[in-house]
Design an enzyme around this catalytic site. Structure first.
Site, PDB file in Angstrom:
ATOM      1  N   LYS A   1       1.028  -1.380  -0.046  1.00 30.77           N
ATOM      2  CA  LYS A   1      -0.077   0.100  -0.064  1.00 30.77           C
ATOM      3  C   LYS A   1       1.035   1.134   0.147  1.00 30.77           C
ATOM      4  O   LYS A   1       2.119   1.360   0.400  1.00 30.77           O
ATOM      5  CB  LYS A   1      -0.856   0.050   1.267  1.00 30.77           C
TER       6      LYS A   1
ATOM      7  N   ASP B   1      -7.241   4.588  -4.486  1.00 32.91           N
ATOM      8  CA  ASP B   1      -7.970   4.193  -3.272  1.00 32.91           C
ATOM      9  C   ASP B   1      -8.359   5.672  -2.894  1.00 32.91           C
ATOM     10  O   ASP B   1      -8.429   6.556  -3.810  1.00 32.91           O
ATOM     11  CB  ASP B   1      -6.510   4.086  -2.178  1.00 32.91           C
TER      12      ASP B   1
HETATM   13  P1  NAP Z   1     -12.963   7.842  -2.753  1.00 31.65           P
HETATM   14  O1  NAP Z   1     -13.494   7.700  -3.934  1.00 31.65           O
HETATM   15  O2  NAP Z   1     -12.004   8.963  -2.301  1.00 31.65           O
HETATM   16  O3  NAP Z   1     -14.266   8.239  -1.676  1.00 31.65           O
HETATM   17  C1  NAP Z   1     -14.080   8.275  -0.333  1.00 31.65           C
HETATM   18  C2  NAP Z   1     -15.401   8.656   0.235  1.00 31.65           C
HETATM   19  O4  NAP Z   1     -14.958   8.881   1.665  1.00 31.65           O
HETATM   20  C3  NAP Z   1     -15.605  10.144  -0.047  1.00 31.65           C
HETATM   21  O5  NAP Z   1     -16.882  10.480   0.063  1.00 31.65           O
HETATM   22  C4  NAP Z   1     -15.099  11.003   1.336  1.00 31.65           C
HETATM   23  O6  NAP Z   1     -15.631  12.060   1.392  1.00 31.65           O
HETATM   24  C5  NAP Z   1     -15.370   9.902   2.338  1.00 31.65           C
HETATM   25  N1  NAP Z   1     -14.083  10.032   3.540  1.00 31.65           N
HETATM   26  C6  NAP Z   1     -12.855   9.746   3.103  1.00 31.65           C
HETATM   27  N2  NAP Z   1     -12.310  10.158   4.169  1.00 31.65           N
HETATM   28  C7  NAP Z   1     -13.033  10.347   5.349  1.00 31.65           C
HETATM   29  C8  NAP Z   1     -13.013  10.794   6.399  1.00 31.65           C
HETATM   30  N3  NAP Z   1     -11.845  10.877   7.079  1.00 31.65           N
HETATM   31  N4  NAP Z   1     -14.053  11.150   7.111  1.00 31.65           N
HETATM   32  C9  NAP Z   1     -15.429  10.750   6.602  1.00 31.65           C
HETATM   33  N5  NAP Z   1     -15.678  10.718   5.165  1.00 31.65           N
HETATM   34  C10 NAP Z   1     -14.317  10.328   4.474  1.00 31.65           C
HETATM   35  O7  NAP Z   1     -12.607   6.636  -2.099  1.00 31.65           O
HETATM   36  P2  NAP Z   1     -13.031   5.149  -2.458  1.00 31.65           P
HETATM   37  O8  NAP Z   1     -12.158   4.571  -3.284  1.00 31.65           O
HETATM   38  O9  NAP Z   1     -14.362   5.087  -2.557  1.00 31.65           O
HETATM   39  O10 NAP Z   1     -12.271   4.477  -0.946  1.00 31.65           O
HETATM   40  C11 NAP Z   1     -13.346   4.173   0.024  1.00 31.65           C
HETATM   41  C12 NAP Z   1     -12.853   3.152   1.137  1.00 31.65           C
HETATM   42  O11 NAP Z   1     -12.957   1.990   0.470  1.00 31.65           O
HETATM   43  C13 NAP Z   1     -11.610   3.506   1.558  1.00 31.65           C
HETATM   44  O12 NAP Z   1     -11.491   2.883   2.953  1.00 31.65           O
HETATM   45  C14 NAP Z   1     -10.494   2.379   0.651  1.00 31.65           C
HETATM   46  O13 NAP Z   1      -9.488   1.915   1.107  1.00 31.65           O
HETATM   47  C15 NAP Z   1     -11.389   1.221   0.506  1.00 31.65           C
HETATM   48  N6  NAP Z   1     -11.214   0.525  -0.786  1.00 31.65           N
HETATM   49  C16 NAP Z   1     -11.312   1.097  -1.943  1.00 31.65           C
HETATM   50  C17 NAP Z   1     -11.227   0.106  -3.130  1.00 31.65           C
HETATM   51  C18 NAP Z   1     -11.085   0.913  -4.445  1.00 31.65           C
HETATM   52  O14 NAP Z   1     -11.119   0.102  -5.293  1.00 31.65           O
HETATM   53  N7  NAP Z   1     -11.304   2.164  -4.673  1.00 31.65           N
HETATM   54  C19 NAP Z   1     -10.722  -1.197  -2.939  1.00 31.65           C
HETATM   55  C20 NAP Z   1     -11.012  -1.796  -1.594  1.00 31.65           C
HETATM   56  C21 NAP Z   1     -11.161  -0.963  -0.470  1.00 31.65           C
HETATM   57  P3  NAP Z   1     -14.731  13.561   1.195  1.00 31.65           P
HETATM   58  O15 NAP Z   1     -14.737  13.420  -0.511  1.00 31.65           O
HETATM   59  O16 NAP Z   1     -15.570  14.647   1.731  1.00 31.65           O
HETATM   60  O17 NAP Z   1     -13.374  13.404   1.525  1.00 31.65           O
END
Ligand code: NAP
Length: 439
Positions: free
Chosen positions: A114, A154
């Site tokens: 990561k 991510d």
């Molecule tokens: P993303 O597109 O950047 O979206 C993140 C979302 O979560 C946004 O709505 C953001 O709000 C909110 N958020 C982030 N940090 C926050 C915080 N500290 N407090 C409250 N809200 C928060 O990211 P994503 O890819 O969807 O990832 C979301 C989660 O899924 C993470 O835990 C990531 O590790 C996990 N994940 C992602 C993938 C993937 O393929 N992308 C795969 C496995 C797991 P704001 O815009 O206001 O910051």
């Protein structure tokens, strides 16, 4: 804790795994004798670097860059890059550690890693994003490669950022290969990769519920976050005939009792890069609640009565009080799209109450599994259709569910998918480590 002080999230992730593995260690002393866990908690390699770049006003900015290569036992290091101001060593290490077991659960040949930066993409111009990504890659490029370490997205890293990083990687290395996943469909990406984590998380929930003779059809669902994972969780919930009624961002949440308007949400988040508060300007019956109005120490989205909850924002966004409130209001299923969104106390409560609880390392493994499918397509220079990739994803999620649930049953706790996921993931890596010797 002595050798990695202050890394709370990393301690939390390792303690959860250690606790689950006790029954395995009791039954099979070989894992303790080989000090597998002692070896696994120490990353194979940690790369920490300076990222210096110039913003639009001509000022020099300096950020921290990270790539933590945790385990290459099962294949090239694989895991996303996170750009968020909260990023530190403890967060990247927790994510990398979880990634080892998640990747093992997919049954594919991928190791765990990561990375990321404390860079905050919010409010930055497109040009600043590009400048930062190029500066980040000017160091990272020398550590990654299609058969060594393959980053993806991510939080804060989506298709745009992958594009800028790949462009710089290609320029510096003079190579055009599958070193990144989550690439654009126009130049090497895989169909269904964007959708995969959210879709996979709903497939996992479907498997858990089918085992109990239940379905998601016509059920009220709540999804936290409004990024990549949240959006495609909502989309797949609609495909399943469910009713997703709420989502959130870091500033607040919306409740739309008629069902989230997915096209509007995609337009706001994917095209306009707007805040979620804008949603209620277009949907008059929806209600927006800012974080400032949440009860103290609580995430208000978990107080909305629902049948199933999909935490899809970030770590520790659901605590014990939230968990109790969810179940009090009738929630029967929690499937984690985010990594470690529930605190360890909340996890223990879900397990005790025997609800259909899918921990992130199993429930959100569809994203990385589909990344491996992107690598496979790149390596063989072919492209599969959306339907082919989606069918493989659905099958992989079914296999993960079966492996997790049979392992849980083997250790006498058939509804404990935390134990099932940790033991099944650990055992695959551990057996391979023993065969590969002490290195
Ligand atoms: P993303 O597109 O950047 O979206 C993140 C979302 O979560 C946004 O709505 C953001 O709000 C909110 N958020 C982030 N940090 C926050 C915080 N500290 N407090 C409250 N809200 C928060 O990211 P994503 O890819 O969807 O990832 C979301 C989660 O899924 C993470 O835990 C990531 O590790 C996990 N994940 C992602 C993938 C993937 O393929 N992308 C795969 C496995 C797991 P704001 O815009 O206001 O910051």
């Amino acid at each position: 804790k002595r050798t990695s002080p202050g890394q709370e999230e990393f301690h939390q992730a390792t303690e959860e795994v250690l606790h689950s593995l006790e029954p395995l260690f009791e039954k099979y002393p070989i894992y303790k004798e080989n000090k597998i866990l002692d070896r696994l908690v120490e990353p194979e390699r940690q790369i920490l670097f300076r990222v210096a770049w110039v913003d639009d006003s001509g000022e020099i900015q300096v950020n921290k860059g990270y790539r933590i290569e945790f385990s290459s036992t099962l294949g090239p290091y694989k895991g996303g890059l996170r750009f968020h101001p909260s990023v530190n060593t403890g967060i990247i290490k927790f994510l990398g550690f979880e990634q080892i077991f998640k990747n093992a659960l997919t049954g594919l040949q991928i190791g765990g890693g990561k990375g990321g930066s404390d860079f905050d993409p919010k409010g930055k111009s497109d040009r600043e994003i590009m400048k930062f990504c190029q500066a980040f890659m000017s160091e990272l490029y020398r550590h990654i490669g299609a058969t060594t370490d393959v980053p993806a997205g991510d939080i804060g890293v989506g298709g745009r950022e992958i594009g800028y990083m790949f462009g710089m990687y290609k320029k510096l290395t003079n190579r055009y290969d599958g070193t990144f996943t989550g690439k654009s469909l126009k130049w090497g990406g895989s169909l269904a990769r964007t959708e995969a984590t959210g879709y996979g998380c709903v497939y996992f929930a479907k498997n858990m519920l089918e085992a109990k003779g239940e379905t998601l059809k016509d059920k009220r669902c709540v999804v936290s976050g409004s990024g990549n994972v949240a959006i495609y969780t909502i989309e797949k919930l609609y495909h399943m005939g469910a009713l997703p009624i709420a989502c959130s961002d870091s500033a607040g949440m919306i409740l739309d009792e008629e069902g989230i308007d997915l096209n509007l949400l995609k337009d706001l988040k994917e095209n306009q890069r707007a805040r979620l508060s804008e949603y209620v300007k277009y949907r008059k019956n929806a209600k927006y609640t800012p974080v400032t109005e949440y009860p103290k120490g609580r995430n208000a989205i978990w107080s909305i009565p629902c049948y199933a909850a999909f935490p899809s924002a970030t770590q520790n966004e659901l605590n014990l009080e939230d968990a109790k409130e969810l179940l009090k209001n009738g929630c029967k299923c929690v499937s984690e799209g985010a990594n470690m969104p529930s605190t360890n106390e909340a996890v223990d409560y879900f397990v005790e109450q025997k609800i259909a609880y899918g921990p992130g390392k199993a429930a959100n493994a569809g994203g990385v599994a589909t990344s491996q499918l992107e690598m496979a397509q790149n390596a063989s220079m072919v492209s599969w259709t959306f339907e082919e990739v989606d069918a493989k994803l659905e099958q992989i999620m079914r296999n993960i569910f079966e492996s997790v649930s049979t392992t849980a049953a083997e250790f006498g706790q058939p509804t404990n998918f935390v134990l099932g996921a940790n033991i099944a993931g650990f055992r695959r890596v551990a057996d391979a480590m023993i065969e590969q010797g002490i290195v």
